[in-house]
Design a protein around this motif. Structure first.
Motif, PDB file in Angstrom:
ATOM      1  N   TYR A 164       0.903  -0.970   0.117  1.00 27.18           N
ATOM      2  CA  TYR A 164      -0.292   0.265  -0.082  1.00 27.18           C
ATOM      3  C   TYR A 164       1.100   1.142   0.060  1.00 27.18           C
ATOM      4  N   ILE A 165       0.439   2.173  -0.710  1.00 28.75           N
ATOM      5  CA  ILE A 165       1.137   3.651  -0.606  1.00 28.75           C
ATOM      6  C   ILE A 165       0.107   4.595  -0.035  1.00 28.75           C
ATOM      7  N   ILE A 166       0.439   5.359   1.043  1.00 31.41           N
ATOM      8  CA  ILE A 166      -0.466   6.042   1.662  1.00 31.41           C
ATOM      9  C   ILE A 166       0.108   7.509   1.226  1.00 31.41           C
ATOM     10  N   GLU A 167      -0.672   8.591   0.836  1.00 29.43           N
ATOM     11  CA  GLU A 167       0.068   9.712   0.537  1.00 29.43           C
ATOM     12  C   GLU A 167      -0.963  10.592   1.298  1.00 29.43           C
ATOM     13  N   ASP A 168      -2.063  10.281   2.058  1.00 30.82           N
ATOM     14  CA  ASP A 168      -2.788  11.162   2.998  1.00 30.82           C
ATOM     15  C   ASP A 168      -1.730  11.570   4.125  1.00 30.82           C
ATOM     16  N   LEU A 169      -1.730  12.924   4.493  1.00 30.35           N
ATOM     17  CA  LEU A 169      -0.937  13.363   5.718  1.00 30.35           C
ATOM     18  C   LEU A 169      -1.466  12.855   6.875  1.00 30.35           C
ATOM     19  N   ALA A 170      -2.690  13.128   6.959  1.00 27.62           N
ATOM     20  CA  ALA A 170      -3.537  12.634   8.260  1.00 27.62           C
ATOM     21  C   ALA A 170      -3.297  11.112   8.640  1.00 27.62           C
ATOM     22  N   THR A 171      -3.406  10.264   7.685  1.00 21.87           N
ATOM     23  CA  THR A 171      -3.226   8.844   7.753  1.00 21.87           C
ATOM     24  C   THR A 171      -1.765   8.471   8.042  1.00 21.87           C
ATOM     25  N   SER A 172      -0.934   9.368   7.273  1.00 15.23           N
ATOM     26  CA  SER A 172       0.916   8.778   7.466  1.00 15.23           C
ATOM     27  C   SER A 172       0.846   9.267   8.711  1.00 15.23           C
ATOM     28  N   SER A 173       0.742  10.436   9.507  1.00 14.61           N
ATOM     29  CA  SER A 173       0.824  10.816  10.739  1.00 14.61           C
ATOM     30  C   SER A 173       0.353   9.996  11.683  1.00 14.61           C
ATOM     31  N   THR A 174      -0.937   9.330  11.402  1.00 13.60           N
ATOM     32  CA  THR A 174      -1.487   8.301  12.326  1.00 13.60           C
ATOM     33  C   THR A 174      -0.589   7.304  12.564  1.00 13.60           C
ATOM     34  N   LEU A 175      -0.186   6.554  11.230  1.00 13.32           N
ATOM     35  CA  LEU A 175       0.594   5.263  11.290  1.00 13.32           C
ATOM     36  C   LEU A 175       1.990   5.617  11.965  1.00 13.32           C
ATOM     37  N   LEU A 176       2.636   7.020  11.773  1.00 15.00           N
ATOM     38  CA  LEU A 176       3.841   7.119  12.549  1.00 15.00           C
ATOM     39  C   LEU A 176       3.710   7.260  13.890  1.00 15.00           C
ATOM     40  N   LYS A 177       2.713   7.694  14.403  1.00 17.22           N
ATOM     41  CA  LYS A 177       2.275   7.903  15.892  1.00 17.22           C
ATOM     42  C   LYS A 177       2.028   6.384  16.310  1.00 17.22           C
ATOM     43  N   LEU A 178       1.227   5.690  15.552  1.00 22.81           N
ATOM     44  CA  LEU A 178       1.183   4.081  16.197  1.00 22.81           C
ATOM     45  C   LEU A 178       2.336   3.541  16.238  1.00 22.81           C
ATOM     46  N   ILE A 179       3.019   3.574  15.463  1.00 16.61           N
ATOM     47  CA  ILE A 179       4.403   2.704  15.337  1.00 16.61           C
ATOM     48  C   ILE A 179       5.348   3.492  16.358  1.00 16.61           C
ATOM     49  N   SER A 180       5.540   4.877  16.767  1.00 17.64           N
ATOM     50  CA  SER A 180       6.181   5.427  17.629  1.00 17.64           C
ATOM     51  C   SER A 180       5.871   4.973  19.005  1.00 17.64           C
TER      52      SER A 180
END
Length: 166
Positions: free
Chosen positions: A62-78
């Protein structure tokens, strides 16, 4: 005269803050602009070792270019990375089953590779930019739920198994 100098000094001290963009003031420039997500579908087993190259060929991509979803994924993994790191074996190797690559506008990419969760572990073996770490065991399900919720479209149509139920 003192009032004028004081006002000028005050104006100059605020000038950098006023000229900064909202993105610079809030730190939003640290938000990823895109994320590549690679998963081995649930229930898929292999007789060979899976490395990152094989994961990209046969996994759900999957490639996600939505900033909100990308930021949410980074927060989840962080947040998952906050799992206690005291027991990480620096020599430990694991089979790559999942990978997230965060792309940023003004800094290097962040790559997180991780294994699957085993029933006898509360953590997942992982690498954060090649540094061995542990992630909280629930992070995989949280990421998969987010992908389902956001209805992110799979781009690798040659995946080894249907990815609709990732």
């Amino acid at each position: 005269m003192k009032k004028i100098i004081t006002l000028m000094l005050a104006a100059f001290s605020f000038a950098p803050w006023c000229s900064a963009t909202e993105q610079e003031r809030t730190g939003a420039s640290d938000a990823p602009v895109a994320v590549e997500v690679f998963f081995i579908p649930n229930g898929l087993s292999f007789g060979v070792h899976i490395n990152e190259a094989i994961l990209q060929q046969i996994g759900c991509t999957y490639i996600i270019e939505d900033l909100a979803t990308s930021s949410t994924l980074l927060k989840l993994i962080s947040d998952a990375r906050d799992y206690p790191q005291s027991s990480v074996d620096m020599k430990e190797k694991f089979e790559t089953r999942n990978k997230l690559v965060f792309h940023f506008q003004n800094r290097k990419d962040v790559s997180v590779t991780f294994s699957q969760k085993y029933s006898n572990q509360t953590y997942i073996d992982a690498n954060w930019n090649s540094e061995p770490i542990h992630l909280n065991g629930n992070v995989i399900e949280k990421i998969r739920s987010l992908l389902k919720e956001k209805r992110i479209e799979q781009i690798n149509k040659n995946a080894s198994k249907n990815c609709s139920a990732i």
